[in-house]
Design an enzyme around this catalytic site. Structure first.
Site, mmCIF file in Angstrom:
data_model
loop_
_atom_site.group_PDB
_atom_site.id
_atom_site.type_symbol
_atom_site.label_atom_id
_atom_site.label_comp_id
_atom_site.label_asym_id
_atom_site.label_seq_id
_atom_site.Cartn_x
_atom_site.Cartn_y
_atom_site.Cartn_z
ATOM 1 N N LYS A 104 20.443 -7.996 -3.443
ATOM 2 C CA LYS A 104 21.868 -8.092 -3.203
ATOM 3 C C LYS A 104 22.197 -7.542 -1.827
ATOM 4 O O LYS A 104 21.461 -6.672 -1.382
ATOM 5 C CB LYS A 104 22.679 -7.353 -4.266
ATOM 6 C CG LYS A 104 22.194 -5.958 -4.711
ATOM 7 C CD LYS A 104 22.037 -4.820 -3.760
ATOM 8 C CE LYS A 104 23.164 -4.286 -2.962
ATOM 9 N NZ LYS A 104 22.749 -3.070 -2.182
ATOM 10 N N TYR A 187 28.719 -3.512 -6.021
ATOM 11 C CA TYR A 187 28.550 -3.020 -7.401
ATOM 12 C C TYR A 187 29.897 -2.913 -8.106
ATOM 13 O O TYR A 187 29.980 -3.086 -9.323
ATOM 14 C CB TYR A 187 27.857 -1.652 -7.417
ATOM 15 C CG TYR A 187 26.391 -1.722 -7.064
ATOM 16 C CD1 TYR A 187 25.446 -1.990 -8.037
ATOM 17 C CD2 TYR A 187 25.954 -1.520 -5.763
ATOM 18 C CE1 TYR A 187 24.104 -2.063 -7.732
ATOM 19 C CE2 TYR A 187 24.617 -1.587 -5.439
ATOM 20 C CZ TYR A 187 23.681 -1.870 -6.418
ATOM 21 O OH TYR A 187 22.363 -1.947 -6.101
HETATM 22 P P1 NAD Z 1 14.908 -0.730 4.317
HETATM 23 O O1 NAD Z 1 15.524 -0.601 5.664
HETATM 24 O O2 NAD Z 1 14.320 0.500 3.699
HETATM 25 O O3 NAD Z 1 13.764 -1.842 4.354
HETATM 26 C C1 NAD Z 1 13.946 -3.086 4.981
HETATM 27 C C2 NAD Z 1 12.586 -3.678 5.282
HETATM 28 O O4 NAD Z 1 12.781 -4.892 6.004
HETATM 29 C C3 NAD Z 1 11.707 -2.783 6.164
HETATM 30 O O5 NAD Z 1 10.412 -2.756 5.645
HETATM 31 C C4 NAD Z 1 11.733 -3.476 7.510
HETATM 32 O O6 NAD Z 1 10.541 -3.275 8.245
HETATM 33 C C5 NAD Z 1 11.887 -4.927 7.119
HETATM 34 N N1 NAD Z 1 12.461 -5.767 8.161
HETATM 35 C C6 NAD Z 1 12.013 -7.002 8.466
HETATM 36 N N2 NAD Z 1 12.736 -7.511 9.469
HETATM 37 C C7 NAD Z 1 13.639 -6.599 9.823
HETATM 38 C C8 NAD Z 1 14.661 -6.565 10.823
HETATM 39 N N3 NAD Z 1 14.889 -7.598 11.643
HETATM 40 N N4 NAD Z 1 15.408 -5.458 10.910
HETATM 41 C C9 NAD Z 1 15.216 -4.400 10.074
HETATM 42 N N5 NAD Z 1 14.250 -4.408 9.109
HETATM 43 C C10 NAD Z 1 13.475 -5.486 8.999
HETATM 44 O O7 NAD Z 1 15.997 -1.373 3.369
HETATM 45 P P2 NAD Z 1 16.040 -1.370 1.770
HETATM 46 O O8 NAD Z 1 16.874 -0.235 1.322
HETATM 47 O O9 NAD Z 1 14.684 -1.515 1.222
HETATM 48 O O10 NAD Z 1 16.913 -2.692 1.501
HETATM 49 C C11 NAD Z 1 16.348 -3.987 1.533
HETATM 50 C C12 NAD Z 1 17.212 -4.945 0.693
HETATM 51 O O11 NAD Z 1 17.225 -4.470 -0.651
HETATM 52 C C13 NAD Z 1 18.675 -5.019 1.109
HETATM 53 O O12 NAD Z 1 19.149 -6.317 0.927
HETATM 54 C C14 NAD Z 1 19.384 -4.067 0.156
HETATM 55 O O13 NAD Z 1 20.735 -4.392 -0.066
HETATM 56 C C15 NAD Z 1 18.548 -4.249 -1.093
HETATM 57 N N6 NAD Z 1 18.585 -3.053 -1.960
HETATM 58 C C16 NAD Z 1 18.911 -3.224 -3.265
HETATM 59 C C17 NAD Z 1 18.948 -2.150 -4.110
HETATM 60 C C18 NAD Z 1 19.278 -2.336 -5.564
HETATM 61 O O14 NAD Z 1 19.530 -1.342 -6.250
HETATM 62 N N7 NAD Z 1 19.267 -3.545 -6.079
HETATM 63 C C19 NAD Z 1 18.686 -0.872 -3.606
HETATM 64 C C20 NAD Z 1 18.331 -0.726 -2.280
HETATM 65 C C21 NAD Z 1 18.289 -1.843 -1.455
#
Ligand code: NAD
Length: 332
Positions: A104, A187
């Protein structure tokens, strides 16, 4: 599918959520397992390979990604990238013939959602969202109360979700699509939709004053909005990157129900005018992924399909329009 009948999942993007929630949850699933990883950071490979015993042939980067088409170990691709990249990778996964889970918010525009849904339909694969709370007992109880109406009809809802502090791509509109509304406020939108079982018909919104205009130069720091539902039910919602909040409360004709915290990965608590809610603690992500694997095996729809993610993006865009114009925006 492996010898135990579990479907293989490829995690795309090995950031916080993949590392701390999804990969550990995949050690608890019964119908799917962590088969492959896709990462742009070679430095992460050894750690993941060692910890989860992933063979070299199941490790991809963003350039080699499309070759998953030839890999029978991968049944499902789970997109866990910054929001603006969801559309591209969902479409590429679908074209590789794989079922897809997308985190999401589904995408940053409704047009992207349409393209994602079309790509999955054309490829004959299923698309679901990472909406873990649809498998969480306290949130399921709010859905049940909305459906069975033991307290009569809902009159109003309050939904709040905020955290103090964020960084990285979440502050960059081109990657996140917006601020806390896209990340956390979604949410609240979801909570109001599944608690009422209805769709909002109009919205008004007001941006919170920025305490740090430099940090929040491209996205909102906070935002309050009101969604009007049928039957004159009003939902007052708030989200923020500078205030801790985590609540979902619904007032009915003859009672009320409340979750707080409502949206966390664990430790959700609830009460109603009938007393404390008591449900077992479950692994939300494991349940969510297992349900999708079972839906694929049973050839039944997912309860959290692409269309649900698309409707949320429509509502999020309407909230931003209401915020920018100061007008009441009707949702078609
Ligand atoms: P994060 O920043 O920790 O991780 C993002 C990942 O994407 C990293 O490994 C990064 O290297 C990679 N990436 C690839 N291309 C990139 C770019 N151009 N710029 C930045 N990063 C890049 O983020 P996250 O918290 O893991 O979130 C990722 C996704 O998951 C988002 O869409 C977020 O909304 C979703 N999320 C959902 C929940 C949930 O409870 N459902 C919780 C956290 C995150």
């Amino acid at each position: 599918m492996n010898a135990q009948g579990k479907l293989g999942i490829a995690l795309v993007g090995l950031g916080e959520y993949s590392e701390k929630q999804l990969a550990p949850a995949l050690q608890e699933t019964n119908h799917c397992y962590l088969a492959a990883i896709v990462t742009g950071t070679p430095g992460k490979v050894d750690k993941w390979k060692g910890k989860y015993k992933i063979p070299d042939k199941n490790i991809y980067n963003y350039k080699s990604f499309d070759a998953i088409k030839e890999n029978p170990d991968i049944d499902i691709v789970y997109i866990v990238l910054p929001n603006a990249l969801h559309a591209e990778y969902v479409i590429r996964a679908a074209r590789a013939g794989k079922h897809v889970i997308c985190e999401k918010p589904m995408a940053i525009t409704v047009e992207e959602c349409d393209q994602m849904i079309t790509a999955c339909e054309e490829a004959g694969v299923m698309l679901s969202l990472g909406y873990r709370l649809h498998f969480e007992p306290y949130n399921l109880e709010m859905m049940r109360l909305g459906k069975e109406k033991p307290f009569g009809n809902w009159l109003s809802i309050t939904a709040e979700n905020g955290i103090q502090g964020t960084s990285g791509w979440r502050l960059d509109k081109s990657l996140a699509g917006g601020g806390p509304l896209m990340d956390l406020g979604i949410y609240c939108v979801q909570g109001c939709r599944y608690t009422t079982g209805m769709e909002p018909i109009a919205v008004t919104a007001k941006e919170a004053a920025k305490t740090d205009p430099e940090k929040f130069r491209s996205v909102e720091e906070g935002l309050s909005w009101v969604m009007e539902f049928p039957d004159n039910i009003k939902a007052a919602c708030t989200t923020s990157y500078s205030k801790e909040m985590n609540k979902l409360r619904a007032e009915a004709e003859n009672g009320w129900a409340e979750l707080g915290p409502a949206y966390e990965y664990s430790g959700i608590k609830g009460q109603s005018s009938q007393g404390k809610m008591e449900f077992p603690e479950i692994n939300q992500q494991a349940k969510q992924m297992d349900d999708f694997a079972q839906a694929i095996k049973d050839k039944r729809p997912s309860p959290v399909p692409g269309e649900m993610g698309r409707q949320d993006v429509i509502i999020l865009q309407a909230i931003y329009k209401a915020m920018a114009t100061g007008q009441r925006i009707e949702i078609g």
